[in-house]
Design a protein around this motif. Structure first.
Motif, PDB file in Angstrom:
ATOM      1  N   ILE A 258       0.280  18.291 -18.749  1.00  0.00           N
ATOM      2  CA  ILE A 258       1.347  17.366 -19.134  1.00  0.00           C
ATOM      3  C   ILE A 258       0.853  16.408 -20.213  1.00  0.00           C
ATOM      4  N   ASN A 259      -0.238  15.698 -19.920  1.00  0.00           N
ATOM      5  CA  ASN A 259      -0.930  14.891 -20.925  1.00  0.00           C
ATOM      6  C   ASN A 259      -0.024  13.886 -21.630  1.00  0.00           C
ATOM      7  N   VAL A 260       0.706  13.105 -20.830  1.00  0.00           N
ATOM      8  CA  VAL A 260       1.508  12.012 -21.378  1.00  0.00           C
ATOM      9  C   VAL A 260       0.738  10.707 -21.181  1.00  0.00           C
ATOM     10  N   PRO A 261       0.457   9.950 -22.240  1.00  0.00           N
ATOM     11  CA  PRO A 261      -0.288   8.704 -22.088  1.00  0.00           C
ATOM     12  C   PRO A 261       0.430   7.723 -21.167  1.00  0.00           C
ATOM     13  N   VAL A 262      -0.326   7.125 -20.244  1.00  0.00           N
ATOM     14  CA  VAL A 262       0.230   6.105 -19.357  1.00  0.00           C
ATOM     15  C   VAL A 262       0.044   4.754 -20.030  1.00  0.00           C
ATOM     16  N   LEU A 263       1.151   4.134 -20.417  1.00  0.00           N
ATOM     17  CA  LEU A 263       1.093   2.852 -21.116  1.00  0.00           C
ATOM     18  C   LEU A 263       0.663   1.727 -20.188  1.00  0.00           C
TER      19      LEU A 263
ATOM     20  N   ASN B 199       0.798  -1.219   0.000  1.00  0.00           N
ATOM     21  CA  ASN B 199       0.000   0.000   0.000  1.00  0.00           C
ATOM     22  C   ASN B 199       0.836   1.277   0.000  1.00  0.00           C
ATOM     23  N   VAL B 200       1.960   1.266   0.731  1.00  0.00           N
ATOM     24  CA  VAL B 200       2.801   2.462   0.797  1.00  0.00           C
ATOM     25  C   VAL B 200       3.326   2.829  -0.593  1.00  0.00           C
ATOM     26  N   ALA B 201       3.742   1.827  -1.359  1.00  0.00           N
ATOM     27  CA  ALA B 201       4.246   2.076  -2.710  1.00  0.00           C
ATOM     28  C   ALA B 201       3.109   2.439  -3.663  1.00  0.00           C
ATOM     29  N   LEU B 202       1.966   1.801  -3.484  1.00  0.00           N
ATOM     30  CA  LEU B 202       0.825   2.059  -4.367  1.00  0.00           C
ATOM     31  C   LEU B 202       0.322   3.491  -4.233  1.00  0.00           C
ATOM     32  N   ALA B 203       0.360   4.032  -3.020  1.00  0.00           N
ATOM     33  CA  ALA B 203      -0.089   5.410  -2.802  1.00  0.00           C
ATOM     34  C   ALA B 203       0.740   6.380  -3.629  1.00  0.00           C
ATOM     35  N   ASP B 204       2.065   6.113  -3.710  1.00  0.00           N
ATOM     36  CA  ASP B 204       2.939   6.986  -4.498  1.00  0.00           C
ATOM     37  C   ASP B 204       2.834   6.691  -5.991  1.00  0.00           C
ATOM     38  N   ALA B 205       2.603   5.426  -6.352  1.00  0.00           N
ATOM     39  CA  ALA B 205       2.431   5.074  -7.761  1.00  0.00           C
ATOM     40  C   ALA B 205       1.196   5.770  -8.332  1.00  0.00           C
ATOM     41  N   LYS B 206       0.171   5.867  -7.507  1.00  0.00           N
ATOM     42  CA  LYS B 206      -1.055   6.550  -7.928  1.00  0.00           C
ATOM     43  C   LYS B 206      -0.761   8.016  -8.253  1.00  0.00           C
ATOM     44  N   LYS B 207       0.097   8.634  -7.441  1.00  0.00           N
ATOM     45  CA  LYS B 207       0.482  10.032  -7.713  1.00  0.00           C
ATOM     46  C   LYS B 207       1.309  10.126  -8.992  1.00  0.00           C
ATOM     47  N   GLY B 208       2.136   9.107  -9.234  1.00  0.00           N
ATOM     48  CA  GLY B 208       2.929   9.093 -10.461  1.00  0.00           C
ATOM     49  C   GLY B 208       2.057   9.047 -11.699  1.00  0.00           C
ATOM     50  N   VAL B 209       1.026   8.216 -11.662  1.00  0.00           N
ATOM     51  CA  VAL B 209       0.083   8.140 -12.776  1.00  0.00           C
ATOM     52  C   VAL B 209      -0.641   9.477 -12.942  1.00  0.00           C
ATOM     53  N   ALA B 210      -1.057  10.052 -11.813  1.00  0.00           N
ATOM     54  CA  ALA B 210      -1.778  11.325 -11.854  1.00  0.00           C
ATOM     55  C   ALA B 210      -0.924  12.435 -12.461  1.00  0.00           C
ATOM     56  N   MET B 211       0.393  12.406 -12.201  1.00  0.00           N
ATOM     57  CA  MET B 211       1.276  13.419 -12.767  1.00  0.00           C
ATOM     58  C   MET B 211       1.234  13.395 -14.288  1.00  0.00           C
ATOM     59  N   PHE B 212       1.367  12.215 -14.867  1.00  0.00           N
ATOM     60  CA  PHE B 212       1.377  12.104 -16.323  1.00  0.00           C
ATOM     61  C   PHE B 212       0.019  12.457 -16.928  1.00  0.00           C
ATOM     62  N   GLN B 213      -1.053  12.254 -16.161  1.00  0.00           N
ATOM     63  CA  GLN B 213      -2.392  12.499 -16.687  1.00  0.00           C
ATOM     64  C   GLN B 213      -2.859  13.934 -16.486  1.00  0.00           C
ATOM     65  N   GLN B 214      -2.067  14.774 -15.817  1.00  0.00           N
ATOM     66  CA  GLN B 214      -2.457  16.165 -15.651  1.00  0.00           C
ATOM     67  C   GLN B 214      -2.654  16.817 -17.008  1.00  0.00           C
TER      68      GLN B 214
ATOM     69  N   ASN C  36      -4.599  -4.380  -9.048  1.00  0.00           N
ATOM     70  CA  ASN C  36      -5.871  -3.778  -8.638  1.00  0.00           C
ATOM     71  C   ASN C  36      -5.850  -2.264  -8.836  1.00  0.00           C
ATOM     72  N   LEU C  37      -4.696  -1.638  -8.587  1.00  0.00           N
ATOM     73  CA  LEU C  37      -4.573  -0.198  -8.801  1.00  0.00           C
ATOM     74  C   LEU C  37      -4.765   0.143 -10.277  1.00  0.00           C
ATOM     75  N   ALA C  38      -4.185  -0.670 -11.154  1.00  0.00           N
ATOM     76  CA  ALA C  38      -4.336  -0.441 -12.592  1.00  0.00           C
ATOM     77  C   ALA C  38      -5.804  -0.496 -12.998  1.00  0.00           C
ATOM     78  N   GLU C  39      -6.531  -1.453 -12.433  1.00  0.00           N
ATOM     79  CA  GLU C  39      -7.960  -1.566 -12.736  1.00  0.00           C
ATOM     80  C   GLU C  39      -8.723  -0.357 -12.216  1.00  0.00           C
ATOM     81  N   ASP C  40      -8.381   0.100 -10.997  1.00  0.00           N
ATOM     82  CA  ASP C  40      -9.064   1.258 -10.411  1.00  0.00           C
ATOM     83  C   ASP C  40      -8.808   2.529 -11.225  1.00  0.00           C
ATOM     84  N   LEU C  41      -7.576   2.681 -11.723  1.00  0.00           N
ATOM     85  CA  LEU C  41      -7.213   3.883 -12.475  1.00  0.00           C
ATOM     86  C   LEU C  41      -7.533   3.756 -13.960  1.00  0.00           C
ATOM     87  N   GLU C  42      -8.002   2.558 -14.357  1.00  0.00           N
ATOM     88  CA  GLU C  42      -8.361   2.282 -15.750  1.00  0.00           C
ATOM     89  C   GLU C  42      -7.175   2.488 -16.683  1.00  0.00           C
ATOM     90  N   VAL C  43      -6.018   1.961 -16.247  1.00  0.00           N
ATOM     91  CA  VAL C  43      -4.838   1.935 -17.096  1.00  0.00           C
ATOM     92  C   VAL C  43      -4.418   0.477 -17.254  1.00  0.00           C
TER      93      VAL C  43
END
Length: 378
Positions: free
Chosen positions: A266-271, A248-263, A300-307
Protein backbone atom coordinates in the motif's frame (compact mmCIF):
# COMPACT_ATOMS: atom_id res chain seq x y z
CA UNK A 1 33.06 23.23 24.12
CA UNK A 2 34.79 22.84 20.75
CA UNK A 3 33.56 19.76 18.90
CA UNK A 4 35.92 17.48 17.01
CA UNK A 5 34.94 16.05 13.61
CA UNK A 6 36.68 12.72 14.31
CA UNK A 7 34.70 12.28 17.53
CA UNK A 8 31.46 12.95 15.65
CA UNK A 9 32.30 10.38 12.96
CA UNK A 10 33.22 7.82 15.63
CA UNK A 11 29.89 8.36 17.40
CA UNK A 12 27.93 7.99 14.15
CA UNK A 13 29.47 4.55 13.65
CA UNK A 14 27.17 3.31 16.42
CA UNK A 15 24.03 4.16 14.43
CA UNK A 16 22.51 1.83 11.83
CA UNK A 17 20.92 3.32 8.72
CA UNK A 18 17.14 2.58 8.69
CA UNK A 19 16.48 -0.43 6.47
CA UNK A 20 20.17 -1.21 5.97
CA UNK A 21 22.57 -3.46 7.84
CA UNK A 22 25.60 -1.17 7.95
CA UNK A 23 26.27 1.83 10.17
CA UNK A 24 26.06 5.38 8.86
CA UNK A 25 29.80 5.75 8.25
CA UNK A 26 30.48 2.28 6.87
CA UNK A 27 27.60 2.53 4.38
CA UNK A 28 28.70 5.93 3.14
CA UNK A 29 25.35 7.45 4.12
CA UNK A 30 27.05 10.35 5.95
CA UNK A 31 28.32 12.59 3.15
CA UNK A 32 29.68 15.49 5.20
CA UNK A 33 30.31 16.62 8.78
CA UNK A 34 31.20 20.23 9.61
CA UNK A 35 31.97 21.57 13.09
CA UNK A 36 32.08 25.18 14.33
CA UNK A 37 32.83 25.37 18.04
CA UNK A 38 29.84 23.75 19.77
CA UNK A 39 27.87 23.54 16.49
CA UNK A 40 27.85 20.59 14.09
CA UNK A 41 26.20 20.04 10.70
CA UNK A 42 25.65 16.47 9.51
CA UNK A 43 24.68 15.76 5.89
CA UNK A 44 23.29 12.26 5.32
CA UNK A 45 21.65 10.46 2.40
CA UNK A 46 19.31 7.51 3.01
CA UNK A 47 17.54 5.19 0.58
CA UNK A 48 14.37 4.58 2.61
CA UNK A 49 11.80 7.13 1.38
CA UNK A 50 9.39 6.90 4.33
CA UNK A 51 8.80 9.87 6.63
CA UNK A 52 9.40 7.57 9.59
CA UNK A 53 12.91 6.62 8.36
CA UNK A 54 13.82 10.28 7.83
CA UNK A 55 12.59 11.24 11.31
CA UNK A 56 14.30 8.28 12.97
CA UNK A 57 17.60 9.12 11.26
CA UNK A 58 17.47 12.70 12.50
CA UNK A 59 16.48 11.72 16.05
CA UNK A 60 19.18 9.01 16.29
CA UNK A 61 21.91 11.44 15.24
CA UNK A 62 20.77 14.13 17.69
CA UNK A 63 20.49 11.65 20.55
CA UNK A 64 23.85 9.98 19.89
CA UNK A 65 25.86 13.22 19.65
CA UNK A 66 24.18 14.66 22.75
CA UNK A 67 24.82 11.48 24.77
CA UNK A 68 28.29 10.54 23.54
CA UNK A 69 29.91 13.88 22.69
CA UNK A 70 28.31 16.96 24.25
CA UNK A 71 24.79 17.29 25.67
CA UNK A 72 24.52 20.98 24.75
CA UNK A 73 25.80 20.63 21.18
CA UNK A 74 23.87 22.61 18.56
CA UNK A 75 23.15 20.10 15.83
CA UNK A 76 21.75 20.52 12.32
CA UNK A 77 20.89 17.33 10.45
CA UNK A 78 20.25 17.54 6.70
CA UNK A 79 18.60 14.31 5.56
CA UNK A 80 18.39 13.69 1.81
CA UNK A 81 16.39 10.79 0.35
CA UNK A 82 17.93 9.00 -2.60
CA UNK A 83 15.02 6.72 -3.52
CA UNK A 84 14.72 4.71 -6.74
CA UNK A 85 13.19 6.75 -9.56
CA UNK A 86 10.60 4.09 -10.34
CA UNK A 87 8.22 2.69 -7.69
CA UNK A 88 8.16 -0.96 -6.76
CA UNK A 89 5.94 -3.12 -8.93
CA UNK A 90 3.65 -4.09 -6.07
CA UNK A 91 2.91 -0.55 -4.89
CA UNK A 92 -0.78 0.28 -5.30
CA UNK A 93 -1.13 3.39 -7.43
CA UNK A 94 -4.25 5.29 -8.38
CA UNK A 95 -5.40 7.46 -11.23
CA UNK A 96 -5.05 11.21 -10.66
CA UNK A 97 -8.14 13.41 -10.81
CA UNK A 98 -7.51 16.50 -12.96
CA UNK A 99 -7.45 19.64 -10.83
CA UNK A 100 -7.01 17.93 -7.46
CA UNK A 101 -3.62 18.65 -5.93
CA UNK A 102 -3.61 16.66 -2.68
CA UNK A 103 -5.79 13.80 -1.45
CA UNK A 104 -5.73 13.23 2.31
CA UNK A 105 -7.43 10.18 3.78
CA UNK A 106 -8.84 10.59 7.31
CA UNK A 107 -9.13 7.16 8.91
CA UNK A 108 -9.62 5.44 12.25
CA UNK A 109 -9.28 1.89 13.40
CA UNK A 110 -12.40 2.13 15.58
CA UNK A 111 -15.76 3.77 15.05
CA UNK A 112 -17.05 6.51 17.31
CA UNK A 113 -13.72 8.29 17.83
CA UNK A 114 -14.83 11.44 15.98
CA UNK A 115 -13.24 10.84 12.59
CA UNK A 116 -16.04 12.57 10.64
CA UNK A 117 -16.02 15.47 13.10
CA UNK A 118 -12.28 15.92 12.61
CA UNK A 119 -12.71 15.71 8.83
CA UNK A 120 -15.45 18.36 8.76
CA UNK A 121 -13.52 20.78 10.97
CA UNK A 122 -10.28 20.23 9.05
CA UNK A 123 -12.16 21.03 5.85
CA UNK A 124 -13.73 24.28 7.03
CA UNK A 125 -10.46 25.42 8.62
CA UNK A 126 -8.56 24.79 5.38
CA UNK A 127 -11.24 26.79 3.56
CA UNK A 128 -10.87 29.64 6.09
CA UNK A 129 -7.13 29.61 5.38
CA UNK A 130 -7.83 30.24 1.71
CA UNK A 131 -7.49 26.74 0.28
CA UNK A 132 -9.94 25.19 -2.17
CA UNK A 133 -11.35 22.17 -0.36
CA UNK A 134 -13.50 19.13 -1.10
CA UNK A 135 -14.79 16.32 1.14
CA UNK A 136 -15.69 12.87 -0.16
CA UNK A 137 -17.74 10.92 2.38
CA UNK A 138 -16.39 7.42 1.74
CA UNK A 139 -18.20 5.95 4.75
CA UNK A 140 -20.73 4.17 2.51
CA UNK A 141 -22.62 2.43 5.33
CA UNK A 142 -22.73 5.34 7.77
CA UNK A 143 -22.49 8.68 5.95
CA UNK A 144 -22.59 11.60 8.37
CA UNK A 145 -20.87 14.41 6.47
CA UNK A 146 -24.15 15.75 4.95
CA UNK A 147 -25.52 16.31 8.46
CA UNK A 148 -22.34 18.03 9.64
CA UNK A 149 -22.43 20.42 6.67
CA UNK A 150 -26.18 21.05 6.95
CA UNK A 151 -26.83 19.75 3.42
CA UNK A 152 -28.59 16.45 4.13
CA UNK A 153 -31.67 17.50 2.14
CA UNK A 154 -29.66 18.51 -0.93
CA UNK A 155 -29.30 16.51 -4.16
CA UNK A 156 -26.30 16.89 -6.51
CA UNK A 157 -27.17 18.26 -9.95
CA UNK A 158 -25.85 16.95 -13.26
CA UNK A 159 -23.61 19.27 -15.27
CA UNK A 160 -22.26 18.84 -18.79
CA UNK A 161 -18.45 18.89 -18.88
CA UNK A 162 -16.82 18.37 -22.28
CA UNK A 163 -19.83 16.46 -23.51
CA UNK A 164 -20.01 14.20 -20.44
CA UNK A 165 -22.58 14.28 -17.66
CA UNK A 166 -20.92 14.84 -14.27
CA UNK A 167 -22.20 15.22 -10.71
CA UNK A 168 -21.80 18.67 -9.23
CA UNK A 169 -20.80 18.43 -5.55
CA UNK A 170 -22.92 20.24 -2.98
CA UNK A 171 -21.14 23.29 -1.54
CA UNK A 172 -21.43 24.88 1.89
CA UNK A 173 -18.97 26.89 4.00
CA UNK A 174 -16.76 27.05 0.84
CA UNK A 175 -16.31 23.27 0.94
CA UNK A 176 -17.48 20.95 -1.86
CA UNK A 177 -19.12 17.77 -0.55
CA UNK A 178 -20.18 14.44 -2.04
CA UNK A 179 -21.69 11.56 -0.07
CA UNK A 180 -23.75 8.43 -0.64
CA UNK A 181 -26.11 10.07 1.85
CA UNK A 182 -27.31 12.38 -0.94
CA UNK A 183 -28.68 9.39 -2.86
CA UNK A 184 -30.45 7.46 -0.08
CA UNK A 185 -33.40 8.18 2.17
CA UNK A 186 -32.67 9.15 5.80
CA UNK A 187 -34.25 5.93 7.10
CA UNK A 188 -32.80 3.72 4.36
CA UNK A 189 -29.98 1.33 5.26
CA UNK A 190 -27.25 0.70 2.67
CA UNK A 191 -27.06 -3.09 2.51
CA UNK A 192 -24.43 -3.66 -0.17
CA UNK A 193 -21.64 -6.13 -0.63
CA UNK A 194 -18.09 -4.83 -1.12
CA UNK A 195 -18.05 -4.67 -4.96
CA UNK A 196 -21.32 -2.71 -5.05
CA UNK A 197 -20.06 -0.21 -2.46
CA UNK A 198 -16.76 0.15 -4.31
CA UNK A 199 -18.58 0.83 -7.59
CA UNK A 200 -20.70 3.56 -5.98
CA UNK A 201 -17.57 5.09 -4.49
CA UNK A 202 -15.77 5.13 -7.86
CA UNK A 203 -18.73 6.92 -9.40
CA UNK A 204 -18.59 9.65 -6.77
CA UNK A 205 -14.84 9.98 -7.35
CA UNK A 206 -14.53 9.94 -11.13
CA UNK A 207 -18.02 10.96 -12.28
CA UNK A 208 -17.96 14.18 -10.26
CA UNK A 209 -16.89 17.62 -11.39
CA UNK A 210 -14.68 18.72 -8.50
CA UNK A 211 -12.97 21.55 -10.38
CA UNK A 212 -9.77 22.99 -8.91
CA UNK A 213 -9.11 21.57 -5.43
CA UNK A 214 -6.06 22.05 -3.18
CA UNK A 215 -7.17 19.40 -0.67
CA UNK A 216 -9.66 16.58 -1.14
CA UNK A 217 -10.36 15.00 2.26
CA UNK A 218 -11.61 11.41 2.27
CA UNK A 219 -13.74 10.49 5.28
CA UNK A 220 -13.04 6.75 5.36
CA UNK A 221 -15.14 4.18 7.23
CA UNK A 222 -13.67 2.77 10.45
CA UNK A 223 -11.48 -0.32 10.32
CA UNK A 224 -9.25 -1.72 7.60
CA UNK A 225 -11.31 -3.33 4.89
CA UNK A 226 -12.55 -3.48 1.34
CA UNK A 227 -13.48 0.19 1.00
CA UNK A 228 -10.01 1.26 2.08
CA UNK A 229 -8.33 -0.97 -0.51
CA UNK A 230 -10.72 0.22 -3.23
CA UNK A 231 -9.91 3.84 -2.41
CA UNK A 232 -6.15 3.26 -2.48
CA UNK A 233 -6.38 1.33 -5.75
CA UNK A 234 -8.44 4.12 -7.31
CA UNK A 235 -6.62 7.22 -6.10
CA UNK A 236 -3.04 8.41 -5.53
CA UNK A 237 -3.39 9.21 -1.81
CA UNK A 238 -0.99 11.96 -0.74
CA UNK A 239 -1.10 10.86 2.88
CA UNK A 240 -3.28 9.58 5.70
CA UNK A 241 -4.39 11.09 9.01
CA UNK A 242 -5.37 8.58 11.71
CA UNK A 243 -7.84 9.68 14.42
CA UNK A 244 -8.03 8.03 17.85
CA UNK A 245 -9.10 8.69 21.40
CA UNK A 246 -6.54 8.24 24.22
CA UNK A 247 -8.05 5.00 25.57
CA UNK A 248 -6.26 1.68 25.05
CA UNK A 249 -9.15 0.01 23.19
CA UNK A 250 -9.11 2.74 20.53
CA UNK A 251 -5.32 2.89 20.40
CA UNK A 252 -5.07 -0.83 19.63
CA UNK A 253 -7.20 -0.30 16.51
CA UNK A 254 -5.47 2.98 15.58
CA UNK A 255 -2.19 1.08 15.57
CA UNK A 256 -3.67 -1.34 13.03
CA UNK A 257 -4.86 1.61 10.95
CA UNK A 258 -1.34 3.01 10.78
CA UNK A 259 0.03 -0.44 9.95
CA UNK A 260 -2.43 -0.75 7.05
CA UNK A 261 -1.14 2.38 5.35
CA UNK A 262 2.47 1.37 5.97
CA UNK A 263 2.15 -2.08 4.37
CA UNK A 264 4.62 -2.50 1.54
CA UNK A 265 1.87 -3.18 -0.99
CA UNK A 266 0.00 0.00 0.00
CA UNK A 267 2.79 2.40 1.01
CA UNK A 268 0.70 5.48 1.80
CA UNK A 269 2.62 7.99 3.96
CA UNK A 270 1.07 8.50 7.39
CA UNK A 271 0.95 12.25 7.98
CA UNK A 272 0.27 11.75 11.67
CA UNK A 273 -2.15 10.87 14.46
CA UNK A 274 -4.87 13.11 15.91
CA UNK A 275 -5.96 12.59 19.51
CA UNK A 276 -9.65 13.41 19.75
CA UNK A 277 -11.47 13.78 23.09
CA UNK A 278 -8.09 14.29 24.77
CA UNK A 279 -9.63 15.80 27.87
CA UNK A 280 -12.96 17.15 29.11
CA UNK A 281 -13.37 20.82 29.94
CA UNK A 282 -16.69 21.88 31.48
CA UNK A 283 -18.12 25.14 30.16
CA UNK A 284 -18.36 26.55 33.68
CA UNK A 285 -14.73 25.57 34.44
CA UNK A 286 -12.84 26.42 31.23
CA UNK A 287 -9.40 26.07 32.88
CA UNK A 288 -10.01 22.54 34.20
CA UNK A 289 -9.03 19.38 32.34
CA UNK A 290 -10.41 15.91 33.13
CA UNK A 291 -8.77 13.01 31.29
CA UNK A 292 -11.83 10.79 30.97
CA UNK A 293 -10.41 8.44 28.31
CA UNK A 294 -6.80 8.47 29.53
CA UNK A 295 -3.98 10.92 29.19
CA UNK A 296 -1.86 11.39 26.03
CA UNK A 297 -2.46 7.84 24.80
CA UNK A 298 -2.47 8.79 21.11
CA UNK A 299 0.50 11.09 21.60
CA UNK A 300 2.49 8.24 23.13
CA UNK A 301 1.37 5.91 20.33
CA UNK A 302 2.63 8.40 17.74
CA UNK A 303 6.02 8.46 19.45
CA UNK A 304 6.14 4.64 19.61
CA UNK A 305 5.25 4.30 15.92
CA UNK A 306 7.57 7.18 14.98
CA UNK A 307 4.85 9.12 13.19
CA UNK A 308 4.02 12.80 13.76
CA UNK A 309 1.57 13.77 16.51
CA UNK A 310 -0.71 16.33 14.88
CA UNK A 311 -2.42 17.55 18.03
CA UNK A 312 -5.13 16.90 20.60
CA UNK A 313 -8.73 18.11 20.59
CA UNK A 314 -10.79 18.56 23.77
CA UNK A 315 -14.06 16.81 24.57
CA UNK A 316 -16.32 19.86 24.53
CA UNK A 317 -20.10 19.80 24.32
CA UNK A 318 -20.23 22.57 21.71
CA UNK A 319 -18.23 20.47 19.22
CA UNK A 320 -20.93 17.80 19.32
CA UNK A 321 -23.71 20.38 19.21
CA UNK A 322 -22.12 22.18 16.27
CA UNK A 323 -21.82 18.95 14.31
CA UNK A 324 -25.42 17.99 15.02
CA UNK A 325 -26.79 21.31 13.73
CA UNK A 326 -24.57 21.29 10.65
CA UNK A 327 -22.18 24.11 11.50
CA UNK A 328 -18.69 22.74 12.36
CA UNK A 329 -17.19 24.18 15.55
CA UNK A 330 -14.11 25.44 13.68
CA UNK A 331 -16.32 28.14 12.14
CA UNK A 332 -16.47 29.84 15.53
CA UNK A 333 -14.32 32.96 15.87
CA UNK A 334 -12.17 34.02 18.79
CA UNK A 335 -12.57 30.77 20.73
CA UNK A 336 -10.16 28.15 22.04
CA UNK A 337 -11.81 25.60 19.75
CA UNK A 338 -11.03 27.71 16.70
CA UNK A 339 -7.41 27.96 17.82
CA UNK A 340 -7.20 24.20 18.45
CA UNK A 341 -8.51 23.36 14.98
CA UNK A 342 -6.27 25.98 13.34
CA UNK A 343 -3.19 24.51 15.03
CA UNK A 344 -4.21 20.98 14.02
CA UNK A 345 -4.84 22.05 10.43
CA UNK A 346 -1.53 23.90 10.17
CA UNK A 347 0.25 20.76 11.37
CA UNK A 348 -1.52 18.69 8.69
CA UNK A 349 -0.56 21.20 5.98
CA UNK A 350 3.05 21.21 7.20
CA UNK A 351 3.19 17.41 7.01
CA UNK A 352 1.72 17.45 3.49
CA UNK A 353 4.35 19.98 2.41
CA UNK A 354 7.10 17.93 4.04
CA UNK A 355 5.79 14.73 2.45
CA UNK A 356 5.75 16.32 -1.02
CA UNK A 357 9.25 17.74 -0.55
CA UNK A 358 10.89 14.65 0.94
CA UNK A 359 9.27 11.73 -0.87
CA UNK A 360 9.11 10.88 -4.56
CA UNK A 361 5.53 11.69 -5.60
CA UNK A 362 3.39 8.87 -6.93
CA UNK A 363 1.84 11.38 -9.31
CA UNK A 364 3.39 14.84 -9.45
CA UNK A 365 1.45 16.45 -6.57
CA UNK A 366 2.41 19.82 -5.20
CA UNK A 367 0.68 22.46 -3.14
CA UNK A 368 0.48 25.67 -5.14
CA UNK A 369 -0.74 28.03 -2.40
CA UNK A 370 -0.01 28.43 1.30
CA UNK A 371 -2.65 31.10 1.84
CA UNK A 372 -3.48 31.62 5.49
CA UNK A 373 -0.94 29.16 6.85
CA UNK A 374 1.66 31.35 8.53
CA UNK A 375 3.40 28.34 10.04
CA UNK A 376 4.58 27.20 6.61
CA UNK A 377 7.36 29.07 4.83
CA UNK A 378 7.67 28.36 1.12
Amino acid sequence: MKLNKKDILKALESITVPGEGQNMIESGAVTNVITFGDEVIVDITIKNPSLQAKKRTEVDILKTIHEQIYEKAKITVNVKVDAPATPKANVIKGNPIPGIQNIVAVASGKGGVGKSTVTANLAVTLAKMGFKVGVLDADIYGPSIPIMFDVEAEKPLAVNIDGKSKMKPIENYNVKVLSIGFFTQPNQAVVWRGPMAAKALNQMIFDAHWGEIDFLLLDLPPGTGDIHLSIMQSLPITGAVVVSTPQNVALADAKKGVAMFQQESINVPVLGIVENMSYFTPEELPDNKYYIFGKEGAKNLAEDLEVPFLGGLPLVQSIREAGDVGRPAALQTGTQLEQAFEKLTQNVVEEVVRRNDDLPPTEAIKITTMAGCSAVKK
